[in-house]
Design an enzyme around this catalytic site. Structure first.
Site, short mmCIF file in Angstrom:
data_model
loop_
_atom_site.label_atom_id
_atom_site.label_comp_id
_atom_site.label_asym_id
_atom_site.label_seq_id
_atom_site.Cartn_x
_atom_site.Cartn_y
_atom_site.Cartn_z
N GLY A 114 11.49 -4.58 45.96
CA GLY A 114 12.10 -3.35 45.46
C GLY A 114 13.60 -3.27 45.69
CB SER B 56 13.55 -16.48 50.28
OG SER B 56 14.48 -15.74 49.53
#
Ligand code: ADP
Length: 199
Positions: A26, A97
Site C-alpha cells: 500500500g 523486498s
C-alpha cells in the site's frame, strides 16, 4: 555474451537500469512504477515492469512468506531484472523486498541499481489497505504481513525516499524521473526538443 554491463562501451543511458521500488504493502510502489513505465514507453524507452504480486503468480509460484522464500523471490526478480537491464531495458521492480541483505545482493548483481524507498507512515498504508491485507492481518488471517507480524528493514542509503502521504502520484513519478536524469540513466524528458539534446 556480455556478463558484466560495466565491460561494455555503451553509455549508462544505453545500458539500461533497474529501478527497485521497496516498501510496505500500500506504500505506492506499483502505482508509481506503472505511471513511470507509461511515461518512459512514451519517451521511446524499452521498459519492463516486474511487479512482486505478478511475479509470485508465475516465476515464484508456490513460494511462501518465510524469510527464505521472500529472499528467493527477490533473488529471482534480481536475476531477471539484471538480464533485461544489461540489454538496455529500463526495469522497474515493485516488490516489498523487506530484507536489506537480499536487496543489497540484488544491487551487487545488477550494478545499475537505483533503490527507491516508497515510505509513507505505516498508518497511511493501513488506512489505504489497497489489497485488504491489513484487514486480514487484523483478523488474524495473515500473521506474516510485512510491517505487522513480519519485519520491514528500511534501506540505509536508498538513492531516493518518497513519502507518498505528502506528495501525489505525479510528483512522486517526477522525483524518480529527476533522480534517473541526475544519475545519468535518462535524458531529460521535455516537450522542448532542444532541452532533450542539451540534457
Ligand atoms: P504497493 O504497490 O506499494 O502495494 P499500490 O501502488 O498498490 O501500493 O497502492 C498505493 C495506493 O496509494 C494507491 O491507491 C494510490 O492511488 C495511493 N497513492 C496516494 N498517493 C500516492 C503517491 N504519491 N504515490 C503512489 N501511490 C499513491
Amino acid at each position: 555474451m556480455l556478463n558484466n554491463p560495466a565491460d561494455t562501451t555503451l553509455t549508462r543511458h544505453d545500458r539500461g537500469v533497474v529501478v527497485w521500488f521497496t516498501g510496505l504493502s500500500g506504500a505506492g510502489k506499483t502505482t508509481i512504477a506503472s505511471a513511470l513505465a507509461t511515461e518512459l514507453v512514451t519517451a521511446g524507452k524499452r521498459v519492463e515492469l516486474l511487479d512482486g504480486d505478478v511475479v509470485r503468480t508465475h516465476l515464484s509460484k508456490g513460494l511462501g512468506f518465510s524469510r527464505e522464500d521472500r529472499d528467493l523471490n527477490v533473488g529471482r526478480i534480481a536475476f531477471v531484472a539484471h538480464l533485461l537491464a544489461r540489454n538496455g531495458v529500463a526495469v522497474l521492480v515493485a516488490a516489498v523486498s523487506p530484507y536489506k541483505e537480499a536487496r543489497e545482493a540484488a544491487r551487487e548483481t545488477i550494478g545499475a541499481f537505483v533503490e527507491v524507498h516508497v515510505a509513507p507512515p505505516l498508518g497511511v498504508c493501513i488506512a489505504r489497505d489497497t489489497k485488504g491485507l491489513y484487514a486480514k492481518a487484523r483478523a488474524g488471517e495473515l500473521p506474516e504481513l510485512t510491517g505487522v507480524g513480519d519485519p520491514y528493514e528500511a534501506p540505509d542509503a536508498p538513492e531516493l525516499t518518497i513519502d507518498t502521504s505528502t506528495i501525489d502520484v505525479a510528483a512522486s513519478v517526477q522525483q524518480v524521473r529527476a533522480k534517473l536524469v541526475e544519475l545519468g540513466y535518462l535524458h531529460a524528458v521535455s516537450s522542448d526538443a532542444g532541452a532533450q539534446h542539451r540534457a
